[in-house]
Design an enzyme around this catalytic site. Structure first.
Site, short mmCIF file in Angstrom:
data_model
loop_
_atom_site.label_atom_id
_atom_site.label_comp_id
_atom_site.label_asym_id
_atom_site.label_seq_id
_atom_site.Cartn_x
_atom_site.Cartn_y
_atom_site.Cartn_z
N HIS B 219 61.50 -19.82 6.98
CA HIS B 219 62.90 -19.79 7.41
C HIS B 219 63.37 -18.40 7.77
O HIS B 219 64.46 -18.25 8.33
CB HIS B 219 63.80 -20.43 6.35
CG HIS B 219 63.80 -21.93 6.45
ND1 HIS B 219 62.65 -22.67 6.36
CD2 HIS B 219 64.80 -22.82 6.67
CE1 HIS B 219 62.95 -23.94 6.50
NE2 HIS B 219 64.24 -24.06 6.69
N SER B 223 61.03 -21.57 12.97
CA SER B 223 59.81 -22.19 13.49
C SER B 223 59.40 -21.58 14.82
O SER B 223 60.25 -21.20 15.62
CB SER B 223 60.04 -23.69 13.72
OG SER B 223 60.25 -24.33 12.49
N LYS B 247 63.47 -37.32 14.56
CA LYS B 247 62.13 -37.31 15.14
C LYS B 247 61.07 -37.38 14.03
O LYS B 247 60.11 -38.15 14.14
CB LYS B 247 61.94 -36.05 15.98
CG LYS B 247 60.70 -36.09 16.83
CD LYS B 247 60.64 -34.93 17.81
CE LYS B 247 59.36 -35.02 18.62
NZ LYS B 247 59.22 -33.92 19.59
N ASP B 248 61.26 -36.62 12.96
CA ASP B 248 60.31 -36.67 11.85
C ASP B 248 60.31 -38.04 11.18
O ASP B 248 59.28 -38.48 10.66
CB ASP B 248 60.64 -35.59 10.81
CG ASP B 248 60.29 -34.20 11.31
OD1 ASP B 248 59.61 -34.08 12.34
OD2 ASP B 248 60.72 -33.21 10.67
#
Ligand code: HEM
Lengths: 273, 420
Positions: B219, B223, B247-248
């Site tokens: 963090h 990413s 999405k995950d």
């Protein structure tokens, strides 16, 4: 610095490996066991495939084969008489099977404390036919007949292997080298990885066992198939429950995945990515 | 640190305001995996595997804790206690198959997660620490899985433990005493089984702690993304929630479907049949093979067949096997190329895919018995493995001329959409 050390280490590994790779190899002859060994036969069971189920009539026939033939030498130490309700016997029938079982449970005389035996109860595991491994060896040409509870999962090929083994006893081929021929007390069977085993063919005659009304003819092939199916059950008694739970879970997960896909599309609708 | 445009946590409900003053846990979650964490908008599905690895760990811990309530870590009864779980415990078969196949699923997603890191150059600055912690997690996972495999105390459990702890005896002089000290005896026995169980229970929680550090370190820079170009402005990112939670979530559903197919319809597909035979120190199985996820490393171990430079072959094998993983610790410094994504590296790309092919070959060699042609093939494949990381990669990253990179994430995304 780190790259120099890495480079030298890398050279060391590569050199050691390439020297090894360049070493000439001694020619190895194919082992006799490999040459004569046969891959198990192909046979189908009702438990095959994701919808596979147990066939209770077949399992009961297989149990009969175990009881009348195999149980003379092989234990079934992880299975109890009570478990037989899982293949369609009523608790009453189970009780009869348990009390009439020839091999009794080891116990002690309640008055003298001396070793004794008692009749089997439904809660007992199947008793072992031999008191210990030494006795088992003495009676079987110095080989211990292995426990059959998990046999259908403990060998490459599973139940098909057991079936092939039971139907695969034969005369050794003429070109089998002399020191691979079965010695005294050994029997040739190309499905067994060592080719010769200490078990005499247990199923030899069609009609060796009398099946009940409406059952298929007890040929050697049929009996072998039935007992193999029975051993699938002893190894994996929860197979049917697992298949059923699997179908339900997959249906649920497909719906869940559909909903997730929908929300993913809705949330990202106006966002190129 | 976070990007200046990150959303701020502003609780509206009085209880949440009270909570925020006393213990700002919701704030932490909001900033870590909520709307307060801006993430590049162009992440592909490969960025899903970290979350899936976390899910796999949770599944292992939950199923493992319940299994441990029924399992007995004693050589005399361990095997039967696992069978008791399979036969008599309510849904015990489900727990046990979920845990055993869960380990497989865990390694599948972690290997894909590592693949992502390698292909997209995620290990490079400023994310070296994330990568280093990842390698630590990988080592801990391997130790956990190895010790877990010993617990059912079948033939392969026993002989696997025998072979793996045998590595230590390759070390000159002190090796054998170390091995005996680790095992608590001359061979794996009750003492070994008990300590393995204790550590097998402990390590997953250590892994969980290292995962917290891993995410914390992530963090700070945020990413990376498939272009490897850093985030420049707000347009390049979306808030983690709801974009990536959604999405995950879809990725998780697919993961669970694959897991369920394995668990319910082929739970023993990857198991060794001999492990359904109770451990017997007097009878060695014909082939001792580890679980599939160790095959490539096992191939490297067995690839050294000659004593070289006064070092015995066995010791070479052990050193090489450990080095094959430990070299990942220096990977960020072996690869100097400023370009992250392999997509923009025309020369490196070839070596990268050759490495992937090489690892598959190593896996096959590790699975096969130690006979020709597998030994020689394993030697050549192992040689490429080391040559790739330690010799080729530093040179390629120096001489290569990368392709032009997009100016920004948004530009890359819009260009892709125009083309489509
Ligand atoms: C990093 C996470 C973990 C991994 C990769 C892992 C892996 C494994 C593996 C490969 C086995 C042998 C599978 C088998 O054939 O049964 C096993 C067994 C076992 N594990 Fe784990 N495990 C993990 C976490 C845990 C946790 C958190 C616990 C308990 C708190 C646990 C408890 C057990 C028990 C009791 C067994 C033996 C029962 C059995 O054989 O099914 N595991 N584990």
């Amino acid at each position: 610095m780190i790259r120099i050390i890495a480079f030298l280490g890398g050279l060391g590994f590569v050199a050691a490996l390439l020297v090894g790779a360049l070493m000439p190899r001694e020619a190895v002859e194919e082992a006799v066991t490999e040459k004569f060994f046969k891959e198990h036969k192909h046979v189908s069971f009702t438990t095959d495939g994701p919808l596979g189920k147990f066939d209770h009539a077949q399992l009961q026939r297989g149990f009969q084969v175990y009881k009348e033939v195999c149980s003379a030498c092989h234990s079934l130490r992880l299975v109890s008489f009570g478990d037989l309700t899982g293949i369609g016997y009523t608790p009453g029938q189970v009780k009869t099977i348990a009390t009439e079982w020839t091999q009794e449970q080891p116990s002690i005389n309640p008055d003298t404390g001396e070793a004794a035996t008692r009749k089997n109860l439904a809660s007992d595991k199947f008793p072992s036919p031999f008191a210990n491994d030494v006795a088992a060896r003495a009676a079987n040409n110095n080989a211990v007949p292995p426990d059959l509870s998990l046999m259908a999962k403990a060998r490459e090929g599973g139940a098909a292997y057991i079936y092939s083994l039971l139907t695969g006893f034969q005369e050794p081929p003429a070109d089998l080298p002399k020191d691979s021929r079965p010695g005294p007390g050994l029997h040739y069977n190309p499905y067994f990885p060592n080719l010769n085993l200490s078990m005499a063919p247990p199923l030899v005659n069609d009609g060796q066992i009398t099946y009940g009304e409406g059952a298929p003819k007890p040929t050697v092939d049929q009996m072998a198939k039935d007992v193999s199916a029975f051993l699938i059950w002893t190894a994996e008694p929860k197979l049917e429950a697992r298949h059923r739970a699997g179908i339900a879970t997959i249906i649920f997960l497909l719906i869940f995945a559909g909903l997730c896909w929908g929300s993913y599309q809705a949330i990202w609708a106006n966002k190129e990515h | 640190m976070s990007f200046p445009w990150a959303k701020h946590y502003e609780p509206t409900h009085p209880f949440m305001q009270w909570m925020d003053q006393k213990l700002p846990l919701p704030r932490l979650v909001y900033n870590a995996i909520g709307a307060g964490y801006p993430v590049p908008r162009n992440l592909n599905y490969f960025w899903n595997f970290g979350v899936l690895a976390g899910a796999a760990l949770v599944i292992q811990i939950v199923t493992g804790i319940v299994l441990a309530m029924h399992y007995a870590a004693n050589g005399a009864v361990a095997f039967d206690s696992v069978e008791h779980i399979m036969r008599d415990v309510n849904s015990g078969w489900f727990l046990r198959y979920a845990h055993a196949n869960g380990a497989t699923m865990f390694f599948i997603v972690v290997y894909l997660h590592i693949f992502r890191g390698l292909y997209f150059g995620s290990y490079k600055a400023p994310r070296e620490m994330v990568w280093l912690l990842g390698v630590v997690i990988f080592l801990l996972m391997m130790a956990t899985a190895f010790m877990g495999y010993v617990l059912p105390w079948g033939q392969m459990s026993f002989w696997g433990a025998q072979v793996i702890t045998g590595f230590f005896s390759a070390i000159p002089v002190v090796g054998e005493p170390i091995r005996q000290w680790l095992l608590g005896g001359f061979a794996p026995d009750n003492a070994a089984l008990n300590r393995f169980f204790s550590l097998h229970y402990l390590l997953p929680f250590v892994i969980a702690a290292v995962i917290i550090l891993h995410i914390w370190a992530l963090h700070i820079p945020g990413s990376s993304n498939p272009t490897g170009v850093e985030v420049k402005d707000e347009q390049d990112t979306v808030p983690f929630h709801p974009y990536y939670t959604a999405k995950d979530g879809f990725g998780l559903a697919i993961f669970l479907i694959v897991f369920a197919v394995l668990l319910f319809f082929a739970p023993n597909m990857l198991a060794e049949p001999v492990n359904y035979v109770p451990a017997n120190p007097l009878s060695t199985p014909a082939h001792i093979v580890p679980e599939w996820y160790f095959w490539p490393f096992y191939a490297i171990l067995r690839a050294f067949t000659v004593d070289f430079l006064w070092v015995p072959a066995k010791l070479w094998g052990v050193i090489a096997m450990f080095s094959s993983i430990l070299l990942l610790f220096i990977l960020p410094w072996l690869d100097n190329s400023p370009v992250r994504s392999t997509t923009y590296r025309p020369l490196y790309k070839w070596f990268f895919w050759l490495l992937m092919f090489d690892i598959v070959i190593l896996g096959i060699c590790g699975m096969k018995p130690a006979a020709e042609p597998w030994v020689r093939m394993g030697q050549i494949a192992s040689a490429y493995y080391f040559a790739h990381f330690l010799i080729i990669l530093p040179i390629v990253s120096r001489i290569e001329r990368p392709l032009p990179l997009p100016n920004s994430i948004t530009e890359a995304v819009l260009a892709k959409h125009k083309a489509a």
